[in-house]
Design a protein around this motif. Structure first.
Motif, PDB file in Angstrom:
ATOM      1  N   LEU A  63     -31.140 -69.905 -50.037  1.00 13.36           N
ATOM      2  CA  LEU A  63     -30.110 -68.872 -49.928  1.00 13.36           C
ATOM      3  C   LEU A  63     -29.133 -69.232 -48.816  1.00 13.36           C
ATOM      4  O   LEU A  63     -29.542 -69.521 -47.689  1.00 13.36           O
ATOM      5  CB  LEU A  63     -30.729 -67.501 -49.641  1.00 13.36           C
ATOM      6  CG  LEU A  63     -31.627 -66.932 -50.720  1.00 13.36           C
ATOM      7  CD1 LEU A  63     -32.232 -65.616 -50.251  1.00 13.36           C
ATOM      8  CD2 LEU A  63     -30.839 -66.717 -51.998  1.00 13.36           C
ATOM      9  N   GLN A  64     -27.858 -69.208 -49.140  1.00 10.10           N
ATOM     10  CA  GLN A  64     -26.820 -69.549 -48.182  1.00 10.10           C
ATOM     11  C   GLN A  64     -26.184 -68.268 -47.655  1.00 10.10           C
ATOM     12  O   GLN A  64     -25.872 -67.364 -48.420  1.00 10.10           O
ATOM     13  CB  GLN A  64     -25.763 -70.430 -48.835  1.00 10.10           C
ATOM     14  CG  GLN A  64     -26.328 -71.711 -49.373  1.00 10.10           C
ATOM     15  CD  GLN A  64     -25.327 -72.457 -50.233  1.00 10.10           C
ATOM     16  OE1 GLN A  64     -24.280 -71.935 -50.576  1.00 10.10           O
ATOM     17  NE2 GLN A  64     -25.663 -73.681 -50.590  1.00 10.10           N
ATOM     18  N   PHE A  65     -25.988 -68.184 -46.337  1.00 11.64           N
ATOM     19  CA  PHE A  65     -25.434 -66.997 -45.706  1.00 11.64           C
ATOM     20  C   PHE A  65     -23.923 -67.131 -45.557  1.00 11.64           C
ATOM     21  O   PHE A  65     -23.419 -68.163 -45.133  1.00 11.64           O
ATOM     22  CB  PHE A  65     -26.055 -66.783 -44.325  1.00 11.64           C
ATOM     23  CG  PHE A  65     -25.526 -65.572 -43.617  1.00 11.64           C
ATOM     24  CD1 PHE A  65     -26.016 -64.320 -43.915  1.00 11.64           C
ATOM     25  CD2 PHE A  65     -24.514 -65.685 -42.681  1.00 11.64           C
ATOM     26  CE1 PHE A  65     -25.527 -63.198 -43.276  1.00 11.64           C
ATOM     27  CE2 PHE A  65     -24.015 -64.577 -42.038  1.00 11.64           C
ATOM     28  CZ  PHE A  65     -24.520 -63.326 -42.341  1.00 11.64           C
ATOM     29  N   TYR A  66     -23.208 -66.059 -45.916  1.00  6.91           N
ATOM     30  CA  TYR A  66     -21.749 -66.008 -45.778  1.00  6.91           C
ATOM     31  C   TYR A  66     -21.360 -64.728 -45.055  1.00  6.91           C
ATOM     32  O   TYR A  66     -21.976 -63.678 -45.233  1.00  6.91           O
ATOM     33  CB  TYR A  66     -21.063 -66.040 -47.142  1.00  6.91           C
ATOM     34  CG  TYR A  66     -21.066 -67.406 -47.785  1.00  6.91           C
ATOM     35  CD1 TYR A  66     -20.010 -68.282 -47.579  1.00  6.91           C
ATOM     36  CD2 TYR A  66     -22.116 -67.818 -48.583  1.00  6.91           C
ATOM     37  CE1 TYR A  66     -20.002 -69.534 -48.154  1.00  6.91           C
ATOM     38  CE2 TYR A  66     -22.115 -69.071 -49.163  1.00  6.91           C
ATOM     39  CZ  TYR A  66     -21.059 -69.923 -48.943  1.00  6.91           C
ATOM     40  OH  TYR A  66     -21.048 -71.162 -49.500  1.00  6.91           O
ATOM     41  N   ARG A  72     -27.905 -69.335 -40.382  1.00 11.00           N
ATOM     42  CA  ARG A  72     -28.597 -68.143 -40.894  1.00 11.00           C
ATOM     43  C   ARG A  72     -29.077 -68.309 -42.333  1.00 11.00           C
ATOM     44  O   ARG A  72     -29.514 -67.340 -42.945  1.00 11.00           O
ATOM     45  CB  ARG A  72     -27.683 -66.930 -40.768  1.00 11.00           C
ATOM     46  CG  ARG A  72     -27.377 -66.625 -39.292  1.00 11.00           C
ATOM     47  CD  ARG A  72     -26.469 -65.460 -39.116  1.00 11.00           C
ATOM     48  NE  ARG A  72     -27.107 -64.223 -39.518  1.00 11.00           N
ATOM     49  CZ  ARG A  72     -26.506 -63.030 -39.473  1.00 11.00           C
ATOM     50  NH1 ARG A  72     -25.280 -62.942 -39.032  1.00 11.00           N
ATOM     51  NH2 ARG A  72     -27.127 -61.950 -39.873  1.00 11.00           N
ATOM     52  N   ASP A  73     -28.986 -69.527 -42.877  1.00 10.85           N
ATOM     53  CA  ASP A  73     -29.496 -69.786 -44.228  1.00 10.85           C
ATOM     54  C   ASP A  73     -31.003 -69.546 -44.264  1.00 10.85           C
ATOM     55  O   ASP A  73     -31.703 -69.743 -43.264  1.00 10.85           O
ATOM     56  CB  ASP A  73     -29.205 -71.220 -44.658  1.00 10.85           C
ATOM     57  CG  ASP A  73     -27.748 -71.455 -44.989  1.00 10.85           C
ATOM     58  OD1 ASP A  73     -26.975 -70.478 -44.989  1.00 10.85           O
ATOM     59  OD2 ASP A  73     -27.387 -72.615 -45.230  1.00 10.85           O
ATOM     60  N   ALA A 106     -12.563 -60.878 -43.062  1.00  8.68           N
ATOM     61  CA  ALA A 106     -11.575 -59.822 -43.342  1.00  8.68           C
ATOM     62  C   ALA A 106     -12.197 -58.429 -43.259  1.00  8.68           C
ATOM     63  O   ALA A 106     -11.648 -57.540 -42.619  1.00  8.68           O
ATOM     64  CB  ALA A 106     -10.950 -60.029 -44.710  1.00  8.68           C
ATOM     65  N   CYS A 107     -13.366 -58.245 -43.894  1.00  7.71           N
ATOM     66  CA  CYS A 107     -13.951 -56.903 -43.948  1.00  7.71           C
ATOM     67  C   CYS A 107     -15.279 -56.792 -43.193  1.00  7.71           C
ATOM     68  O   CYS A 107     -15.812 -55.704 -43.058  1.00  7.71           O
ATOM     69  CB  CYS A 107     -14.148 -56.461 -45.398  1.00  7.71           C
ATOM     70  SG  CYS A 107     -15.343 -57.448 -46.326  1.00  7.71           S
ATOM     71  N   GLY A 108     -15.826 -57.909 -42.730  1.00  8.90           N
ATOM     72  CA  GLY A 108     -17.068 -57.868 -41.961  1.00  8.90           C
ATOM     73  C   GLY A 108     -18.337 -57.867 -42.792  1.00  8.90           C
ATOM     74  O   GLY A 108     -19.425 -57.763 -42.243  1.00  8.90           O
ATOM     75  N   ALA A 109     -18.222 -57.971 -44.094  1.00 12.00           N
ATOM     76  CA  ALA A 109     -19.401 -57.957 -44.960  1.00 12.00           C
ATOM     77  C   ALA A 109     -20.209 -59.238 -44.773  1.00 12.00           C
ATOM     78  O   ALA A 109     -19.671 -60.292 -44.438  1.00 12.00           O
ATOM     79  CB  ALA A 109     -18.979 -57.816 -46.419  1.00 12.00           C
ATOM     80  N   GLU A 110     -21.516 -59.131 -44.984  1.00 12.51           N
ATOM     81  CA  GLU A 110     -22.407 -60.273 -44.919  1.00 12.51           C
ATOM     82  C   GLU A 110     -23.176 -60.350 -46.216  1.00 12.51           C
ATOM     83  O   GLU A 110     -23.554 -59.323 -46.777  1.00 12.51           O
ATOM     84  CB  GLU A 110     -23.371 -60.134 -43.745  1.00 12.51           C
ATOM     85  CG  GLU A 110     -22.675 -60.097 -42.408  1.00 12.51           C
ATOM     86  CD  GLU A 110     -23.641 -59.909 -41.254  1.00 12.51           C
ATOM     87  OE1 GLU A 110     -24.782 -59.465 -41.486  1.00 12.51           O
ATOM     88  OE2 GLU A 110     -23.250 -60.213 -40.113  1.00 12.51           O
ATOM     89  N   ALA A 111     -23.419 -61.578 -46.698  1.00 15.16           N
ATOM     90  CA  ALA A 111     -24.107 -61.722 -47.981  1.00 15.16           C
ATOM     91  C   ALA A 111     -24.818 -63.064 -48.051  1.00 15.16           C
ATOM     92  O   ALA A 111     -24.396 -64.039 -47.431  1.00 15.16           O
ATOM     93  CB  ALA A 111     -23.116 -61.605 -49.133  1.00 15.16           C
ATOM     94  N   TYR A 112     -25.917 -63.074 -48.797  1.00 16.60           N
ATOM     95  CA  TYR A 112     -26.617 -64.311 -49.135  1.00 16.60           C
ATOM     96  C   TYR A 112     -26.324 -64.619 -50.593  1.00 16.60           C
ATOM     97  O   TYR A 112     -26.210 -63.713 -51.419  1.00 16.60           O
ATOM     98  CB  TYR A 112     -28.128 -64.160 -48.952  1.00 16.60           C
ATOM     99  CG  TYR A 112     -28.563 -64.151 -47.511  1.00 16.60           C
ATOM    100  CD1 TYR A 112     -28.810 -65.336 -46.835  1.00 16.60           C
ATOM    101  CD2 TYR A 112     -28.724 -62.957 -46.831  1.00 16.60           C
ATOM    102  CE1 TYR A 112     -29.208 -65.341 -45.516  1.00 16.60           C
ATOM    103  CE2 TYR A 112     -29.129 -62.951 -45.513  1.00 16.60           C
ATOM    104  CZ  TYR A 112     -29.369 -64.141 -44.857  1.00 16.60           C
ATOM    105  OH  TYR A 112     -29.764 -64.139 -43.557  1.00 16.60           O
TER     106      TYR A 112
END
Length: 71
Positions: A39-42, A34-35, A46-52
């Motif tokens: 920008l790298q996707f993480y 999903r990069d 634990a909490c389900g958050a998604e971030a670049y």
């Protein structure tokens, strides 16, 4: 004298235990599929958050309470 040493030791332990409280619960996993360019996707397991992120390594802050603007 022993009581003062105990209080100082407790304060030091409490400081190190809570200094990175915002990140402590997050466990970021990289998903290279999903990069987007640099920008790298993480995804946090634990909490389900998604971030670049464009920096090396996972995000430093928990993104669980970050939301988009309402429509």
């Amino acid at each position: 004298m022993i009581i003062i040493a105990f209080v100082i030791a407790f304060a030091i332990v409490a400081y190190f235990a809570y200094r990175d409280k915002a990140v402590r619960g997050c466990r970021w996993r990289k998903d290279s599929n999903r990069d987007k360019g640099s920008l790298q996707f993480y995804h946090c397991v634990a909490c389900g958050a998604e971030a670049y992120t464009s920096t090396q390594g996972p995000p430093r802050d928990c993104k669980a309470n970050v939301g988009g603007r309402p429509l």
